[in-house]
Each structure stands twice: as C-alpha cells, then as structure tokens.
Design a protein around this motif. Structure first.
Motif, short mmCIF file in Angstrom:
data_model
loop_
_atom_site.label_atom_id
_atom_site.label_comp_id
_atom_site.label_asym_id
_atom_site.label_seq_id
_atom_site.Cartn_x
_atom_site.Cartn_y
_atom_site.Cartn_z
N ARG B 15 7.90 -2.40 -9.01
CA ARG B 15 8.80 -1.45 -9.69
C ARG B 15 8.26 -1.29 -11.09
O ARG B 15 8.33 -2.21 -11.89
N GLY B 16 7.72 -0.14 -11.41
CA GLY B 16 7.08 0.06 -12.71
C GLY B 16 5.92 -0.92 -12.83
O GLY B 16 5.05 -0.97 -11.97
N GLU B 17 5.92 -1.71 -13.88
CA GLU B 17 4.84 -2.69 -14.11
C GLU B 17 5.09 -3.98 -13.33
O GLU B 17 4.19 -4.79 -13.16
N ARG B 18 6.35 -4.17 -12.88
CA ARG B 18 6.74 -5.48 -12.34
C ARG B 18 6.47 -5.56 -10.84
O ARG B 18 6.98 -4.76 -10.06
N LEU B 19 5.65 -6.56 -10.48
CA LEU B 19 5.33 -6.78 -9.06
C LEU B 19 6.50 -7.53 -8.41
O LEU B 19 6.90 -8.59 -8.89
N ILE B 20 7.05 -6.97 -7.34
CA ILE B 20 8.19 -7.62 -6.67
C ILE B 20 7.70 -8.44 -5.47
O ILE B 20 8.04 -9.60 -5.30
N TYR B 21 6.90 -7.81 -4.61
CA TYR B 21 6.35 -8.50 -3.43
C TYR B 21 4.84 -8.42 -3.46
O TYR B 21 4.28 -7.36 -3.73
N ASP B 22 4.21 -9.54 -3.16
CA ASP B 22 2.76 -9.57 -3.14
C ASP B 22 2.28 -9.93 -1.73
O ASP B 22 2.29 -11.10 -1.36
N ASP B 23 2.00 -8.92 -0.94
CA ASP B 23 1.41 -9.13 0.39
C ASP B 23 2.27 -10.06 1.26
O ASP B 23 1.82 -11.14 1.65
N ILE B 24 3.49 -9.64 1.56
CA ILE B 24 4.31 -10.51 2.40
C ILE B 24 4.60 -9.87 3.76
O ILE B 24 4.61 -8.65 3.90
N SER B 25 4.81 -10.73 4.74
CA SER B 25 5.08 -10.28 6.11
C SER B 25 6.32 -10.99 6.64
O SER B 25 6.47 -12.20 6.46
N ILE B 26 7.19 -10.23 7.28
CA ILE B 26 8.42 -10.80 7.86
C ILE B 26 8.66 -10.10 9.19
O ILE B 26 8.52 -8.88 9.29
N ASN B 27 9.01 -10.88 10.21
CA ASN B 27 9.36 -10.27 11.49
C ASN B 27 10.83 -10.54 11.80
O ASN B 27 11.31 -11.65 11.61
N ILE B 28 11.52 -9.50 12.25
CA ILE B 28 12.94 -9.65 12.56
C ILE B 28 13.11 -9.58 14.07
O ILE B 28 12.96 -8.51 14.67
N PRO B 29 13.41 -10.73 14.70
CA PRO B 29 13.54 -10.73 16.16
C PRO B 29 14.77 -9.95 16.63
O PRO B 29 15.80 -9.97 15.97
N LYS B 30 14.61 -9.28 17.77
CA LYS B 30 15.68 -8.42 18.28
C LYS B 30 16.87 -9.26 18.77
O LYS B 30 16.69 -10.29 19.41
N GLY B 31 18.07 -8.80 18.44
CA GLY B 31 19.29 -9.46 18.93
C GLY B 31 19.62 -10.78 18.26
O GLY B 31 20.51 -11.49 18.72
N LYS B 32 18.91 -11.14 17.22
CA LYS B 32 19.15 -12.43 16.55
C LYS B 32 19.66 -12.18 15.13
O LYS B 32 19.59 -11.07 14.60
N ILE B 33 20.11 -13.28 14.51
CA ILE B 33 20.49 -13.20 13.10
C ILE B 33 19.34 -13.80 12.28
O ILE B 33 18.98 -14.96 12.47
N THR B 34 18.76 -13.00 11.42
CA THR B 34 17.68 -13.48 10.55
C THR B 34 18.20 -13.50 9.12
O THR B 34 18.75 -12.50 8.65
N ALA B 35 18.04 -14.63 8.46
CA ALA B 35 18.49 -14.72 7.07
C ALA B 35 17.30 -14.59 6.14
O ALA B 35 16.23 -15.14 6.42
N ILE B 36 17.47 -13.82 5.08
CA ILE B 36 16.45 -13.77 4.04
C ILE B 36 17.10 -14.33 2.79
O ILE B 36 18.08 -13.78 2.30
N MET B 37 16.58 -15.47 2.35
CA MET B 37 17.21 -16.14 1.20
C MET B 37 16.23 -16.21 0.04
O MET B 37 15.02 -16.07 0.22
N GLY B 38 16.77 -16.49 -1.11
CA GLY B 38 15.92 -16.64 -2.28
C GLY B 38 16.76 -16.58 -3.53
O GLY B 38 17.91 -16.12 -3.48
N PRO B 39 16.20 -17.01 -4.64
CA PRO B 39 16.95 -16.98 -5.89
C PRO B 39 17.32 -15.54 -6.28
O PRO B 39 16.72 -14.59 -5.79
N SER B 40 18.30 -15.43 -7.19
CA SER B 40 18.70 -14.09 -7.67
C SER B 40 17.53 -13.40 -8.34
O SER B 40 16.68 -14.06 -8.94
#
Lengths: 258, 267
Positions: B15-40
């Motif tokens: 976002r602008g100058e600020r890098l938010i994600y650096d080369d990340i990969s996430i898979n969301i399995p079908k029919g399941k609950i996937t949590a994405i956690m992390g600090p604010s």
C-alpha cells in the motif's frame, strides 16, 4: 526546491482527483436503465428535492420582497415604479433563481449527500454492497446524481415564481404599485427563450456541477470523522465557488455577446 | 488430496510505500474452517479484500474455484461474488433499512423470487441466527452482537460457497462471542460452506478451525491444524498464542534510543 516538489505533487494529486471524479461519473451513468433504478431515483428526488422545498420557497419569498423594496425606492425617484415587475422577474429568472437555488441546494442537499455517502464508506456499507455483487456506483451514486439534476431546475423555477409573488406582495400590496402594470410590463418584457430557458439551462449546469461535487467528495472521502467533516466543508465551498464562477461564464455566453 | 476453494499463490502486495505481504501463499480447503491469525495491523482484512477482488495484488495470483480473481473482468468478478460473502467487522448493515430488508436485500437484487418466497427465506435465515423476533428493528436499535448476527444472516442469504469473517469476535461480550463461535461452526457443518475467519482471538478460533495460518512480518510464520500450531516451536508463534508483550514482535515501535532523543532535544 522542496516547494517545487510540493507544488508538483499537489498538482498531480488534483489531476488524479479530477480523473477519479470522471471515472465515478462514467461508472455511474453509463449503464442500461433499469426499472429498479427509476424507483431509487424517485426516492432520492423526495430526499433532495421535496425536502429542500421549504428552504427554497421561504428564501425565494424574502428575496423577491427585498428586491421589490429596494427596486421601488430607486425606481420611484424616476417615476418608473411601473417597471418593478420586469426588474424583479428578470433578476430572478436570469440570475438569482438559478444561482441562489444552487447555493442553497449545495448547503442543504449537497452537504447531506456528501455526509451520507462518506458515512456509508466509513461504515463499510459501500464495500459490503460490492461484496454482495451490487455496484455502489449504480445503486447509490447514479440515483442521487439523476435526482439532483432533475430536482434543481424545478426548485429554481419555484424559487423564481415565489420570488415574483413576494415582489408583488411588497410592491403592489404594500407600496401601491399598480397591479396591472406589474404583470403586464413583466409579460411584455420577459422572453421565453432568452430569459426563462436560459435560466433553466444555467440551473441544469449548476445542478450537474453541485451534485457531482457533493457525491464525489463523499465517495472519495477519507473514511474517518475528520475526513467526512473536511469533505462536507469542501462540498459547500467548492460547489459555491463553481456556481459563482460558472454563472459569470454562462451569463457572458448568454447575454454578454451580441 | 484436499480440494482448495481459494488458492493464494506467492502474492506480494503493498500500500503506497508500505509492503504488506511479501511472497506469501495460502490455501483454503473446501468445506472447512480456515483461520488466518496475526497481530493487529498485519493486513488480515486486506487479505479478505484481495480474495474478494476489491484489491489487486502487485504480484502473484489468487484463484477462486480455479479461476484467477485479479484476471477477471468486472462482470465475471461480480458473478463470482454472488458465491462469496463477507461478514464485515462493523457488520456494515444498511442503516436506512430494517433487519428484515437488510437480509432480503441480496435476494431482491439477484433473484426473481416472489415476495412471499423471499419472506420465508429471510425468516429462516433470521431464525438460524436467533433474530427472527428482531426482523422489524432498525440496525441502530441492535446491540453489537445482534448487529453482527444480523449481518451474518444477510451474508448467508444467497447460500454462498465461501463466507469470509472479518474479526467476528472483536468487541463482543463472552455470551455473544460464544453464540458467534457456535454459529460459525454450525453454518460450516450444516451448509458445508467454506469459511475463512480472520481474527486475533486465539482461543475461540482454535476451538473451531480446521486449519490455521499465522501471519506476521509480511510472511506466513506458521500453519497447520490447531494442535500442530499449539505445538509449534517457533518463538514468534508462541509469543502470539500466549499473548506475551515482548518477544520477536517487539513491545517498542522502532525509534532512536530514548537517551539520544531526550538529551538531543534538550541541547
């Protein structure tokens, strides 16, 4: 050299803003008309048009009354108080009707539009529309633009009509100008195409500009309380200045060059 | 092999100058609950907006049912959004409509169902979240927990395949939180819907999540089942799970040494 960089950056930001405003307008208006949107436009016509009626009518009445009073005190010195009718009606139809209506509309309806859309953005209602596969430009923006553009010329005509009646109230009923000359000289002087139609054209131009500024400022507002407050102020300031500036240009084009 | 409804492949986003994600990969399995956690402030909500196509990654790809979201044109994207829904942190209910009309909104926009069928569907959705009795209330009359449940009823109105929950437990009292945890689990099981829960409420989400990703420092720092995450030997993951004030994520926002700043100011 820092001020050069600052000037360049702020100029680019302004041009960028104009681009975004055009994108918003084209995204909202270039679409196949749907019955659903007609219904939404009628709802908005009530909000921006009918709810602005009282302030427009009261202002029109007082402005007509003041003009008659001021006009009479000058015209009576030359024995020309019979020309009060055309003076009041021409001033209202050509200038004061469209201009004052646009200024009042910017303050009454424009600021409300900005605040409403800005708050919809801040409370994620616009994002949630997008995620529900409903385009906020068509659902929220377009009906409000159409409503503003349709409502303002009508409000301006009502303003002028009430103003002429206000002039009659003071000039004829109070100060004793002859009622027949008030109406008949007005009828003989006011031209349909030159005065009435030009006034309506002015009003349509102001309607587009004021509504566009109001909605864009809300849509582009920074979604915080300060951001919305700033956007609302900018709506009133920018649209008032735009109306006054454009009025000069339009008057020069319509009446200034023969 | 598990089928993935959403695949996030090597995305970089700034976002602008600020890098938010650096080369990340996430898979969301079908029919399941996937949590994405992390600090604010780590950009968890941004992830949901990327999946919803409201933002476009600088690099990498995001697919929904195998189709690339950033590559979709507007009409295809809007068509695909009918199969996803998002529960916003604020609820984002339309404040000029009753709860009933909020839930009926998407049905009226996207279907040609008669008003009596819509009424049945809306009342069923409201019954699911326990708010049938509040159908005629305005959003301003609802408590925070009720508003979120009403928004959840709206989110499931079109029976989506994917529901994205943005901080569903933030600012909720324990009872409301318990209700929301139960609802997310129940919806996932009853409707076989795929759920993505973005949160920093560790205990609540570890109880219901089938798979967990933890984001920090622009990367995925850990992923696995709830049990695997709890047993992780990463200091960063453990700091997050146990809520320690200082650790790999420092207590102090980066700044010059305090001595230099205070003494420097006095000179």
């Amino acid at each position: 050299m820092n001020w050069v960089i600052g000037l360049g950056a702020s100029t680019l930001a302004k041009i960028n803003g104009v681009g975004r405003a055009f994108l918003m307008l084209s995204g909202a208006l270039i679409a196949v008309p749907q019955l659903k949107n007609v219904r939404l436009t009628i709802q908005q016509l009530y909000v921006v048009g009918v709810q602005s009626l009282l302030i427009i009518m009261v202002s029109g009445l007082f402005i007509g009354m003041v003009m008659a009073l001021q006009g009479y005190t000058i015209l009576v010195n030359y024995g020309a108080e019979g020309s009060l009718g055309p003076m009041v009606s021409l001033s209202l139809l050509r200038e004061l009707g469209p201009v004052v209506t646009a200024l009042l509309f910017a303050g009454r309806a424009g600021s409300a539009l900005t605040a409403e859309i800005g708050l919809m953005k801040a409370t994620e209602q616009l994002s949630s529309l997008e995620m529900m596969a409903v385009d906020p430009l068509r659902r929220v923006v377009a009906p409000r633009i159409w409503a503003g553009v349709i409502a303002m010329p009508m409000l301006a005509l009502i303003f002028s009509a009430i103003g002429i009646l206000g002039g009659h109230l003071v000039g004829v009923d109070w100060l004793g100008v002859d009622s027949g000359s008030y109406w008949s000289i007005m009828q003989a002087t006011v031209e349909w195409d030159k005065d009435v139609v030009n006034g309506i054209i002015k009003s349509i131009v102001f309607a587009i500009v004021v509504t566009w500024i109001a909605i864009f400022k809300g849509y582009d507002a920074i979604p915080t309380s300060e951001g919305i407050s700033l956007a609302t102020t900018q709506t009133v300031v920018f649209s008032s200045l735009a109306v006054l500036g454009l009025d000069f240009v339009l008057t020069a084009l319509m009446f200034g060059i023969n | 092999m598990t089928e993935h409804l959403v695949e996030i492949q090597n995305i970089t986003f700034s976002r602008g100058e600020r890098l938010i994600y650096d080369d990340i990969s996430i898979n969301i399995p079908k029919g399941k609950i996937t949590a994405i956690m992390g600090p604010s402030g780590i950009g968890k909500t941004t992830m949901l907006r990327l999946i919803g196509g409201q933002l476009v990654p600088d690099k990498g790809d995001i697919t929904f049912k195998g189709n690339s979201i950033p590559a979709m044109n507007r009409s295809t994207l809007y068509h695909n959004r009918k199969s996803m829904s998002m529960l916003f942190q604020s609820g984002a209910l339309f404040t000029d409509m009753t709860v009933y009309d909020n839930v009926a909104f998407a049905l009226r926009e996207h279907t040609h169902l008669s008003e009596s069928v819509i009424e049945t569907l809306v009342l069923l959705k409201l019954e699911t979240v326990g708010l049938r009795g509040a159908a005629q209330m305005m959003p301003s009359e609802l408590s925070g927990g009720m508003a979120r449940r009403a928004a959840l009823a709206r989110a499931i109105a079109l029976d989506p395949e994917l529901i994205m929950y943005d901080e569903p437990f933030a600012g909720q009292d324990p009872i409301s939180m318990g209700v929301l945890v139960k609802l997310i689990k129940a919806l996932s099981e009853a409707l076989s819907v795929t759920s993505i829960v973005v949160t920093h409420d560790v205990n609540e989400v570890l109880n219901i999540a089938d798979y967990v990703y933890i984001l920090a420092n622009k990367k995925v720092i850990g992923h696995g089942t709830a049990a695997q995450i709890k047993a992780s030997d990463s200091a960063l993951v453990q700091q997050f799970l146990q809520g320690q004030a200082d650790g790999p994520v420092p207590f102090h926002y980066p700044a010059d040494a305090i001595q230099a700043q205070i003494l420097g100011a006095k000179q």
